[in-house]
Scaffold this motif. Structure first.
Motif, PDB file in Angstrom:
ATOM      1  N   MET A   1       1.102  -1.526  -0.083  1.00 19.57           N
ATOM      2  CA  MET A   1       0.202  -0.005   0.295  1.00 19.57           C
ATOM      3  C   MET A   1       0.846   1.459   0.266  1.00 19.57           C
ATOM      4  N   MET A   2       2.116   1.185   0.664  1.00 16.08           N
ATOM      5  CA  MET A   2       3.211   1.879   0.509  1.00 16.08           C
ATOM      6  C   MET A   2       3.805   2.948  -1.172  1.00 16.08           C
ATOM      7  N   ARG A   3       3.687   1.778  -1.597  1.00 15.58           N
ATOM      8  CA  ARG A   3       4.056   2.160  -2.929  1.00 15.58           C
ATOM      9  C   ARG A   3       2.928   1.050  -4.283  1.00 15.58           C
ATOM     10  N   MET A   4       1.752   2.001  -3.537  1.00 13.26           N
ATOM     11  CA  MET A   4       1.042   2.108  -4.805  1.00 13.26           C
ATOM     12  C   MET A   4       0.430   2.719  -5.056  1.00 13.26           C
ATOM     13  N   ARG A   5       0.439   3.754  -6.698  1.00 12.45           N
ATOM     14  CA  ARG A   5       0.231   4.660  -7.408  1.00 12.45           C
ATOM     15  C   ARG A   5      -0.863   4.198  -7.855  1.00 12.45           C
ATOM     16  N   GLY A   6      -2.055   5.428  -7.851  1.00 16.17           N
ATOM     17  CA  GLY A   6      -3.580   4.946  -8.975  1.00 16.17           C
ATOM     18  C   GLY A   6      -4.324   4.329  -7.867  1.00 16.17           C
ATOM     19  N   SER A   7      -5.402   4.064  -8.289  1.00 15.41           N
ATOM     20  CA  SER A   7      -6.590   3.748  -7.017  1.00 15.41           C
ATOM     21  C   SER A   7      -6.760   2.526  -6.742  1.00 15.41           C
ATOM     22  N   LEU A   8      -6.392   1.815  -5.193  1.00  8.95           N
ATOM     23  CA  LEU A   8      -6.879   0.619  -4.923  1.00  8.95           C
ATOM     24  C   LEU A   8      -8.437   0.561  -4.915  1.00  8.95           C
ATOM     25  N   ALA A   9      -9.475   1.330  -4.604  1.00  4.56           N
ATOM     26  CA  ALA A   9     -10.582   1.241  -4.793  1.00  4.56           C
ATOM     27  C   ALA A   9     -11.510   1.382  -6.448  1.00  4.56           C
ATOM     28  N   GLU A  10     -10.902   1.893  -7.182  1.00 11.93           N
ATOM     29  CA  GLU A  10     -11.493   1.906  -8.171  1.00 11.93           C
ATOM     30  C   GLU A  10     -10.515   0.299  -8.972  1.00 11.93           C
ATOM     31  N   ALA A  11      -9.445   0.128  -8.553  1.00  8.94           N
ATOM     32  CA  ALA A  11      -9.262  -1.127  -8.858  1.00  8.94           C
ATOM     33  C   ALA A  11      -9.945  -1.856  -8.202  1.00  8.94           C
ATOM     34  N   ALA A  12     -10.286  -1.980  -7.314  1.00  6.43           N
ATOM     35  CA  ALA A  12     -11.225  -3.657  -7.151  1.00  6.43           C
ATOM     36  C   ALA A  12     -12.284  -2.899  -7.255  1.00  6.43           C
ATOM     37  N   LEU A  13     -13.220  -2.134  -7.558  1.00  5.54           N
ATOM     38  CA  LEU A  13     -14.071  -1.646  -8.277  1.00  5.54           C
ATOM     39  C   LEU A  13     -14.441  -2.488  -9.561  1.00  5.54           C
ATOM     40  N   ALA A  14     -13.665  -1.996 -10.292  1.00  9.32           N
ATOM     41  CA  ALA A  14     -13.263  -2.891 -11.791  1.00  9.32           C
ATOM     42  C   ALA A  14     -13.145  -4.676 -11.635  1.00  9.32           C
ATOM     43  N   CYS A  15     -12.593  -4.910 -10.514  1.00  6.00           N
ATOM     44  CA  CYS A  15     -13.135  -6.325 -10.039  1.00  6.00           C
ATOM     45  C   CYS A  15     -14.480  -6.813 -10.095  1.00  6.00           C
ATOM     46  N   VAL A  16     -14.767  -6.396  -9.091  1.00  5.36           N
ATOM     47  CA  VAL A  16     -16.289  -6.447  -9.114  1.00  5.36           C
ATOM     48  C   VAL A  16     -17.149  -6.387 -10.002  1.00  5.36           C
ATOM     49  N   GLU A  17     -17.336  -5.307 -11.355  1.00  4.61           N
ATOM     50  CA  GLU A  17     -17.800  -5.256 -12.207  1.00  4.61           C
ATOM     51  C   GLU A  17     -17.031  -5.825 -13.512  1.00  4.61           C
ATOM     52  N   GLY A  18     -16.174  -6.547 -13.137  1.00  6.64           N
ATOM     53  CA  GLY A  18     -15.876  -7.606 -14.378  1.00  6.64           C
ATOM     54  C   GLY A  18     -14.744  -6.585 -15.255  1.00  6.64           C
ATOM     55  N   THR A  19     -14.122  -5.190 -14.966  1.00  2.68           N
ATOM     56  CA  THR A  19     -13.794  -4.164 -16.346  1.00  2.68           C
ATOM     57  C   THR A  19     -12.279  -4.750 -15.920  1.00  2.68           C
ATOM     58  N   LEU A  20     -11.470  -5.047 -15.775  1.00  2.76           N
ATOM     59  CA  LEU A  20     -10.205  -4.966 -14.656  1.00  2.76           C
ATOM     60  C   LEU A  20      -9.199  -5.165 -15.926  1.00  2.76           C
ATOM     61  N   ASP A  21      -9.632  -5.082 -17.335  1.00  2.25           N
ATOM     62  CA  ASP A  21      -8.534  -5.624 -18.334  1.00  2.25           C
ATOM     63  C   ASP A  21      -8.448  -3.618 -18.368  1.00  2.25           C
ATOM     64  N   ARG A  22      -9.796  -2.341 -17.989  1.00  2.00           N
ATOM     65  CA  ARG A  22      -8.866  -1.539 -18.155  1.00  2.00           C
ATOM     66  C   ARG A  22      -8.284  -0.657 -16.837  1.00  2.00           C
ATOM     67  N   VAL A  23      -7.659  -1.221 -16.152  1.00  2.00           N
ATOM     68  CA  VAL A  23      -7.076  -1.296 -15.105  1.00  2.00           C
ATOM     69  C   VAL A  23      -5.829  -1.073 -15.205  1.00  2.00           C
ATOM     70  N   ARG A  24      -5.001   0.387 -14.935  1.00  2.00           N
ATOM     71  CA  ARG A  24      -3.723  -0.244 -14.430  1.00  2.00           C
ATOM     72  C   ARG A  24      -3.097   0.104 -12.789  1.00  2.00           C
ATOM     73  N   LEU A  25      -2.433  -0.262 -12.898  1.00  2.00           N
ATOM     74  CA  LEU A  25      -1.673   0.259 -11.234  1.00  2.00           C
ATOM     75  C   LEU A  25      -0.333   0.696 -11.544  1.00  2.00           C
ATOM     76  N   ASP A  26       0.384   1.893 -10.979  1.00  2.00           N
ATOM     77  CA  ASP A  26       1.422   1.981 -10.882  1.00  2.00           C
ATOM     78  C   ASP A  26       2.273   1.983  -9.728  1.00  2.00           C
ATOM     79  N   TRP A  27       3.489   1.595  -9.561  1.00  2.00           N
ATOM     80  CA  TRP A  27       4.135   1.045  -8.045  1.00  2.00           C
ATOM     81  C   TRP A  27       5.380   2.869  -7.838  1.00  2.00           C
ATOM     82  N   ALA A  28       5.342   2.492  -7.088  1.00  2.00           N
ATOM     83  CA  ALA A  28       6.111   3.776  -6.593  1.00  2.00           C
ATOM     84  C   ALA A  28       7.784   2.734  -6.901  1.00  2.00           C
TER      85      ALA A  28
END
Ligand code: AMP
Ligand code: GLY
Length: 428
Positions: free
Chosen positions: A297-324
């Motif tokens: 969590m200290m290294r995650m850039r971008g939104s955990l909430a949006e990534a988690a919501l995308a998992c629930v909604e089946g749209t994870l292919d549109r998510v990118r997570l960046d890391w410090a």
């Protein structure tokens, strides 16, 4: 969006801390949360295993996303009930949660999916289990099938230990129902790593790599714990290894779940042993690792909430997570005696001073506040002292500087968190 975190430990403190800093989160709730989590979320007095109560309060409060920390509510069907009532709950349903709640389920699925794992068989009787253990040779591993709070695995060095483990679980009721069935498996040698990903049941999005330390004492000695420290990234998991774990472990596992009609959305955490024959699965967890979550969590850039919501909604292919680019390290401080009997109620000094240090965040796992508002210990793993830094050595230096600012009678921590990463030259 309005987000509710379920749980009360160090992992949930890290999740809440991350979510509280996100622009898209305008209200953060936690159930039950903790005194530490209350600094960044409104805590609701509903226990993490009260599935009905959690669903009701989330509906009452108009929660847009429920993020579940621990495995018990998932295994107890929180996601199933939530989905039925129209809530968006991040995590697998009861069927998918069997990946953590039944070792025999997981081993069968891995064999079906052609994913490498230790040779194994399941038993409810001592005699055939003993015979299979003899066939595998020593050392050999005996595992309670069900959830046993990380304590249901016995690595047996001799025949007496095999007998003791089998008899205590299958006949002596050790671990109750969870130990009424056991898995006996081949012992694997190698280096362990955690590989944690998000999935919406189709896309698998790996998180940054991380590694934890399970044994209570330096040099990986002593009994296993929930985790004594963690760091990210994990040098043992280079690009080639990450690609291999994605294509040969996580993706076939998700496909095998789907083939069984299991709609798995949430965290998929593979415990891996890197053996001479390549990586093999030790276990799956269906939640973030604790304490791996803290450095992540200290290294995650971008939104955990949006990534988690995308998992629930089946749209994870549109998510990118960046890391410090920075590394992060977490040193767990425990109560004296943990993982055995341990003391509680000790007054902890220095958390505020540690939090003042640059790049440091103290995540509280087992603390509460006494009548005078002082921080007191209330669990075995008490604090996850976490720091970022330009490399792993610097992150560890930051975490240990913060640890030395904190004290209570008998506090224990490992002095060698990250030793493998340092040995591999990650400090360069
Ligand atoms: P598990 O809960 O299955 O991950 O087991 C807990 C810990 O026991 C792992 O993190 C490993 O350190 C160890 N372990 C479990 N299974 C094996 C195995 N087959 N060979 C060697 N070590 C194991
Ligand atoms: N750190 C190991 C676990 O969360 O299971």
């Amino acid at each position: 969006m309005k987000v509710m975190v379920v749980g009360s430990g160090g992992r949930e403190h890290a999740l809440a801390w991350k979510l509280a800093g996100e622009d898209c989160v305008d209200k953060l709730l936690a159930a039950p949360g903790s005194a530490a989590i209350a600094q960044c979320a409104e805590c609701l007095p509903v226990a993490a295993d009260d599935v009905e109560g959690l669903v009701s309060v989330a509906l009452e409060r108009g929660v847009d996303l429920v993020l579940v920390g621990p495995e018990q509510p998932l295994a107890a069907g929180l996601v199933d009930l939530g989905r039925e009532r129209g809530l968006k709950v991040f995590g697998p349903g009861r069927d998918g949660a069997q990946l953590e709640s039944s070792k025999a389920f997981t081993k069968t699925l891995l064999d079906e999916a052609g994913v490498a794992t230790a040779r194994w068989a399941e038993f409810t009787q001592v005699a055939p289990a003993r015979a299979f253990a003899e066939e595998l040779g020593l050392p050999v591993v005996v595992k309670a099938d069900g959830l046993a709070a990380g304590k249901g695995v016995v690595i047996c060095e001799d025949a007496e230990q095999v007998d003791e483990a089998l008899i205590s679980m299958l006949e002596g009721g050790r671990f109750g129902e969870a130990g009424a069935r056991v898995v006996v498996e081949e012992f694997m040698c190698g280096e362990e790593l955690s590989f944690i990903a998000l999935t919406d049941g189709r896309t698998v999005l790996p998180l940054a790599t991380s590694q934890d330390h399970k044994a209570v004492f330096d040099g990986d000695k002593g009994p296993n714990t929930g985790g004594m420290g963690a760091y990210s990234p994990a040098p043992v998991c280079d690009q080639a290894m990450q690609a291999l774990l994605l294509s040969d472990v996580l993706e076939p596992t998700v496909a095998a779940l789907a083939a069984r009609g299991i709609d798995y959305r949430g965290v998929l955490y593979a415990g891996i042993m890197v053996t001479d024959e390549g990586p093999k699965v030790l276990e799956y967890n269906v939640r973030f690792g604790d304490p791996e979550c803290q450095p992540l969590m200290m290294r995650m850039r971008g939104s955990l909430a949006e990534a988690a919501l995308a998992c629930v909604e089946g749209t994870l292919d549109r998510v990118r997570l960046d890391w410090a680019d920075d590394a992060a390290a977490c040193v767990v401080m425990t109560a004296p005696g943990y993982p055995g009997e341990y003391s509680k109620g000790d007054v902890i000094e220095g958390i505020a001073a540690a939090n003042e240090l640059d790049d440091v965040k103290v995540f509280e796992a087992g603390t509460s506040r006494d009548d005078d508002g002082r921080v007191v210990s209330s669990g075995g793993r008490v604090l996850g002292v976490t720091s970022t830094g330009g490399n792993i050595a610097a992150a560890l230096h930051g975490a240990y500087s913060a640890v030395s600012a904190i004290s209570w009678p008998g506090a224990h921590y490992r002095r060698d968190i990250g030793h493998r990463a340092l040995d591999s030259g990650a400090s360069a």
